[in-house]
Scaffold this active site. Structure first.
Site, PDB file in Angstrom:
ATOM      1  N   ASP A  42       0.864  -1.188   0.000  1.00  0.00           N
ATOM      2  CA  ASP A  42       0.000   0.000   0.000  1.00  0.00           C
ATOM      3  C   ASP A  42       0.893   1.229   0.000  1.00  0.00           C
ATOM      4  O   ASP A  42       1.911   1.276   0.687  1.00  0.00           O
ATOM      5  CB  ASP A  42      -0.994  -0.012   1.156  1.00  0.00           C
ATOM      6  CG  ASP A  42      -0.348  -0.092   2.523  1.00  0.00           C
ATOM      7  OD1 ASP A  42      -0.143   0.962   3.157  1.00  0.00           O
ATOM      8  OD2 ASP A  42      -0.057  -1.222   2.973  1.00  0.00           O
ATOM      9  N   GLU A 131      -8.026   5.725  12.271  1.00  0.00           N
ATOM     10  CA  GLU A 131      -7.125   5.321  13.340  1.00  0.00           C
ATOM     11  C   GLU A 131      -6.767   6.440  14.304  1.00  0.00           C
ATOM     12  O   GLU A 131      -6.118   6.214  15.315  1.00  0.00           O
ATOM     13  CB  GLU A 131      -5.836   4.739  12.751  1.00  0.00           C
ATOM     14  CG  GLU A 131      -5.112   5.677  11.813  1.00  0.00           C
ATOM     15  CD  GLU A 131      -3.892   5.040  11.161  1.00  0.00           C
ATOM     16  OE1 GLU A 131      -2.810   5.125  11.766  1.00  0.00           O
ATOM     17  OE2 GLU A 131      -4.023   4.446  10.067  1.00  0.00           O
TER      18      GLU A 131
END
Length: 411
Positions: A42, A131
């Site tokens: 990613d 997050e």
């Protein structure tokens, strides 16, 4: 003495013949959702220019790429990553870094994410990276996260996946959110550990210090299962911006990136004062992407296809248009149009978007600066000898205290 010994023997025999009850701790299986495993990475703007041919030859099969963050930031390498990864027959997925602190902001960010990726064809589920929670409690976190996921699915028609580290997967996410597949981040382990909420994973980010040919520096490495793939591949649609107007009344619109009240007043043949009145706006200089506004729904101006009015020209983007092509048609530059409309990425425009074409060329003697960790607008302004207000106005910065590492600004 003999009776005591007899009693002891009897007691011992009773213990030996009594049924045995053993407490066994529950075991939570946490395994990949399928036997098929894809090697993946990613990426975001941090990786800079990537040679995807070399990435492909290194055995990578899936690339997740950052598309957007918040309600205004587009990763500067997103379009480049998408084009080059697709050109090398890699499977691609998109993720959004969620910063919302309310349900309303979650809806705004969902619309922005889908608008950013519209026109592109992902192979993998769209991902929510949530997050950083600030002062949100668990209930608020789950409400905001679920709203974002559901809104993105409704607007895009694509399935979603949650990206989370093991701690948040165990302690933060609850209820309906746990019905979505999990892409878990956990480093320096042989396999992900159970979290109590998910029994399988569709993605495992196992290091943030991976090294791959074609990428300079470290990159996140992942393993993915079949569960990360979409059921079908098709183009992401652009979210509808307006409801059908009713003549003589009002309708609602969704504020798009770069909009201001003055531009909307011109577009809907009204005044800023009228928009402020209709929407009870306290600060006319403060509207945000994704906000719903009431506007007059009478005849819209006839300048929506390139005719000039009030000293400005408005153009509606059509399929196949590029900023360079539009700029050439009107004798200006793509950068000038981008500055006028608050467009951060000149390669990202969408069908139906309204562009104000500047009638006079801008002074294009600007410097492009990529924000680094620790930068502040005050420090940048001191370094270049430019007032903060000038930088804010030039880059359409809504909050001078909120800038992002990797963001490119004009000075």
């Amino acid at each position: 003495m003999k009776k005591s010994v007899f009693k002891i023997l009897v007691s011992f025999l009773i213990i030996l013949t009594a049924p045995m009850y053993i407490l066994i701790a529950p075991v939570y299986a946490f395994s990949p959702s399928s036997d098929t495993i894809y090697e993946g990475i990613d990426v975001s703007g941090w990786q800079g220019n990537i040679n995807y041919a070399e990435v492909k030859n290194s055995g990578i099969e899936i690339v997740y790429m950052k598309a957007s963050e918040g309600s205004s930031f587009v990763d500067p390498y997103f379009n480049q990553n998408y084009t080059n990864a697709k050109a090398n027959n890699l499977k691609v997925g998109f993720y959004h870094y969620l910063t919302a602190r309310s349900v309303e902001e979650a809806i705004s960010e969902a619309r922005f994410f889908v608008a950013t990726i519209s026109g592109k064809v992902p192979d993998c589920r769209l991902a929510m990276d949530f997050e950083s929670f600030g002062n949100l409690n668990t209930e608020e976190i789950n409400q905001i996260g679920l709203t974002f996921m559901q809104t993105v699915e409704n607007l895009s028609g694509k399935e979603m996946v949650i990206y989370s580290d093991t701690s948040n997967a165990s302690n933060r996410f609850r209820g309906e959110l746990t019905n979505y597949p999990l892409w878990v981040a956990q480093y320096e382990v042989y396999e992900p550990t159970p979290n109590g909420n998910w029994s399988t994973w569709v993605g495992w980010q196992y290091t943030d210090a991976g090294e791959i040919a074609g990428i300079s520096g470290y990159v996140d490495r992942d393993k993915f299962t079949d569960g990360i793939l979409l059921n079908s591949s098709s183009e992401i649609p652009l979210p509808d911006n307006t409801n059908k107007p009713v003549a003589g009344g009002t309708t609602t619109i969704i504020v798009q990136r770069g909009d201001t009240l003055s531009r909307l007043a011109l577009e809907y043949n009204t005044t800023v004062a009228r928009l402020v009145e209709l929407n009870n706006i306290a600060n006319p200089n403060l509207i945000y992407t994704g906000q719903t506004l009431i506007v007059p729904s009478g005849e819209t101006p006839s300048d929506t296809d390139g005719n000039s009015t009030s000293g400005q020209t408005i153009y509606i983007v059509k399929a196949g248009d590029t900023l360079n092509q539009i700029a050439a048609n009107y004798g200006t530059t793509a950068r000038a149009i981008a500055v006028e409309n608050g467009i951060r990425n000149i390669n990202l425009i969408y069908v139906g978007q309204r562009l104000i074409i500047p009638t006079n060329r801008y002074d294009l003697n600007h410097t492009l600066y990529k924000i680094k960790w620790g930068d502040t607008l005050w420090g940048i302004s001191r370094r270049y000898g430019v007032p903060i207000a000038t930088i804010v106005r030039l880059n359409r910065i809504q909050n001078p205290n909120l800038i992002y590492a990797g963001q490119t600004i004009r000075i």
